[in-house]
Design an enzyme around this catalytic site. Structure first.
Site, mmCIF file in Angstrom:
data_model
loop_
_atom_site.group_PDB
_atom_site.id
_atom_site.type_symbol
_atom_site.label_atom_id
_atom_site.label_comp_id
_atom_site.label_asym_id
_atom_site.label_seq_id
_atom_site.Cartn_x
_atom_site.Cartn_y
_atom_site.Cartn_z
ATOM 1 N N ALA A 67 0.835 -1.212 0.000
ATOM 2 C CA ALA A 67 0.000 0.000 0.000
ATOM 3 C C ALA A 67 0.870 1.263 0.000
ATOM 4 O O ALA A 67 1.924 1.286 0.643
ATOM 5 C CB ALA A 67 -0.909 -0.017 1.228
ATOM 6 N N PRO A 68 0.417 2.282 -0.754
ATOM 7 C CA PRO A 68 -0.850 2.427 -1.472
ATOM 8 C C PRO A 68 -0.856 1.864 -2.892
ATOM 9 O O PRO A 68 -1.814 2.081 -3.634
ATOM 10 C CB PRO A 68 -1.048 3.945 -1.505
ATOM 11 N N GLY A 69 0.217 1.190 -3.293
ATOM 12 C CA GLY A 69 0.193 0.483 -4.566
ATOM 13 C C GLY A 69 0.934 1.145 -5.707
ATOM 14 O O GLY A 69 0.802 0.711 -6.858
ATOM 15 N N GLY A 70 1.709 2.159 -5.426
ATOM 16 C CA GLY A 70 2.432 2.845 -6.493
ATOM 17 C C GLY A 70 3.391 1.949 -7.245
ATOM 18 O O GLY A 70 3.447 1.969 -8.489
ATOM 19 N N LYS A 71 4.130 1.134 -6.525
ATOM 20 C CA LYS A 71 5.119 0.270 -7.180
ATOM 21 C C LYS A 71 4.440 -0.938 -7.833
ATOM 22 O O LYS A 71 4.873 -1.404 -8.887
ATOM 23 C CB LYS A 71 6.179 -0.163 -6.164
ATOM 24 N N ASP A 110 9.561 -3.198 -0.128
ATOM 25 C CA ASP A 110 9.672 -1.789 0.259
ATOM 26 C C ASP A 110 9.473 -1.777 1.774
ATOM 27 O O ASP A 110 8.357 -1.637 2.269
ATOM 28 C CB ASP A 110 8.601 -0.971 -0.465
ATOM 29 N N CYS A 154 12.915 4.162 2.166
ATOM 30 C CA CYS A 154 13.032 5.609 1.998
ATOM 31 C C CYS A 154 13.762 6.183 3.207
ATOM 32 O O CYS A 154 13.411 7.236 3.727
ATOM 33 C CB CYS A 154 11.670 6.263 1.787
#
Length: 436
Positions: free
Chosen positions: A248-252, A321, A374
């Site tokens: 989440a939120p699913g960008g990758k 991630d 990050c």
């Protein structure tokens, strides 16, 4: 501080500031009034005050003759808000002082008017010298850690952490990047490309996503350039089974889908509410090859239920991630400086190790795991990876050959720059181990 139920711009800003400083809540949890005519000003005052909290608090504390009592710490937060306006904003001096003093009425602490007025006028008198001060505006423990990790780069890190990050978007490959950029330009939205991230456009000024052409039809996704590198590094291929852990939120996950619609991507997250955001993005992009899975990446129950190890469905590739300190995205989330504590780093390193050890068992021999954070702290990144390589016989590093970041003991580390958030990547391959 209680909710003050006011439409006053600075009173609302103060409430948000107090939610972080006094209640230790994330700014992302604060409900900004979306229909307020001064919403952009409110947000700039809040984020600016939190961004420079440590410097502002030092200034105000030195000017106060006596420490503020616990019940009146909202007044001290108000002083920080006023000081920020005087030192860093474009608000006219008289308006900054007058409007800030008037917030005292919303607090029902009329006695504080004289104090707030006097302190802010003194800040204004000392404005020139205060603006020339060198102050990193980070908590002392983090200053020490960053200086220790990056003796040659810490000035750059602190400077970039104290600047608002730009808005970057990832343009869907169905849309020609140059054509989409031209569409933005026609709308008065200036942008530029970034060589290392082939689908990225960095906007000169942030805008509402609904001003982006065909946003609701899936033309683009708001994502920092550093995060956009993940899918390309993992390099999805047709018919591969890929796990996006902590998705989440699913960008990758959506990026992986864009690059290879013939792969199958399992989007795993432990939080049902956060998984709903993945669903929203899947629907907006009209994606068919992402499978949702709610579960804890530290354990295997979600995996075995889906066939997992017993069913022979090990993953070809895994994107992890990992949960981290987020010290690479402080410029986007300045409240991290107030909310993160030294003990958190120790706990996060242990959590990352637990997830890594667990997910590694779900990867096919010959498979690839991409580890990402990050964070800019070595304990979470290159040290974590070095320890993993040392403790596992069936792993080798795949070197990341990108003109991005700095080469570290294992992987590559990007420090915060204008185009890139602070981000770390390491690419690992699972190798077969001969049994003697």
């Amino acid at each position: 501080m209680q909710n003050i139920n006011s439409t006053n711009t600075r009173a609302i800003a103060l409430e948000a500031i107090c939610s972080v400083v006094l209640n230790k809540q994330s700014l992302s949890a604060f409900q900004f009034p979306q229909d307020h005519q001064d919403l952009s000003l409110i947000k700039s005052l809040v984020f600016g005050t939190i961004r420079f909290y440590h410097q502002l608090n030092d200034i105000v504390s030195k000017l106060l003759k006596h420490p503020v009592e616990k019940d009146n710490l909202d007044v001290q937060c108000l002083l920080l808000l006023g000081t920020y306006q005087l030192l860093y904003s474009n608000v006219a001096t008289h308006a900054a002082i007058f409007e800030t003093v008037n917030v005292v009425n919303d607090l029902n602490k009329v006695w504080a008017k004289g104090l707030v007025n006097a302190i802010l006028r003194e800040v204004d008198r000392q404005k020139d010298s205060l603006q020339k001060q060198t102050h990193y505006s980070h908590p002392s423990w983090l200053v020490k850690k960053i200086k220790n990790n990056y003796p040659d780069y810490f000035e750059q890190i602190f400077a970039n952490n104290n600047i608002q990050a730009p808005m970057s978007i990832r343009v869907h490959p169905d849309y020609n990047l140059e054509d989409y950029q031209a569409e933005l330009s026609i709308l008065g939205i200036d942008s530029y490309q970034v060589d290392i991230a082939p689908q990225a456009l960095v906007l000169e000024e942030a805008v509402s996503v609904f001003k982006l052409p065909s946003f609701e039809q899936g033309a683009c996704y708001v994502q920092d350039c550093s995060a956009q590198l993940a899918a390309n590094l993992l390099d999805p291929q047709a018919n591969e089974l890929i796990l996006d852990a902590c998705s989440a939120p699913g960008g990758k996950a959506t990026h992986l889908s864009e690059l290879e619609p013939q792969s199958t991507i399992v989007a795993l997250d432990s939080d049902e509410e956060r998984l709903q955001r993945v669903v929203e993005n899947i629907n907006r992009f009209n994606i068919k090859n992402i499978v949702l899975s709610q579960g804890n990446a530290q354990v295997q129950d979600w995996f075995t239920l889906q066939g997992g190890i017993k069913g022979g469905k090990l993953f070809d590739k895994i994107l992890l991630d990992a949960p981290c300190s987020a010290t690479g995205v402080i410029r986007r989330h300045p409240d991290i400086k107030l909310l993160r504590k030294p003990k958190d780093i120790t706990a996060l390193v242990a959590l990352q190790k637990s997830i890594l050890d667990n997910l590694w068992q779900m990867l096919k021999p010959g498979g690839v795991l991409l580890y990402a954070t990050c964070s800019i702290l070595k304990a979470e990144n290159e040290d974590q990876m070095a320890n993993f390589l040392y403790s596992h016989d069936d792993v080798s590093e795949i070197k990341i050959d990108l003109d991005w970041g700095i080469k570290t003991v294992v992987g590559r580390q990007q420090l915060p720059t204008h185009e890139f958030d602070g981000f770390y990547y390491a690419k690992l391959k699972k190798i077969s181990v001969e049994l003697s």
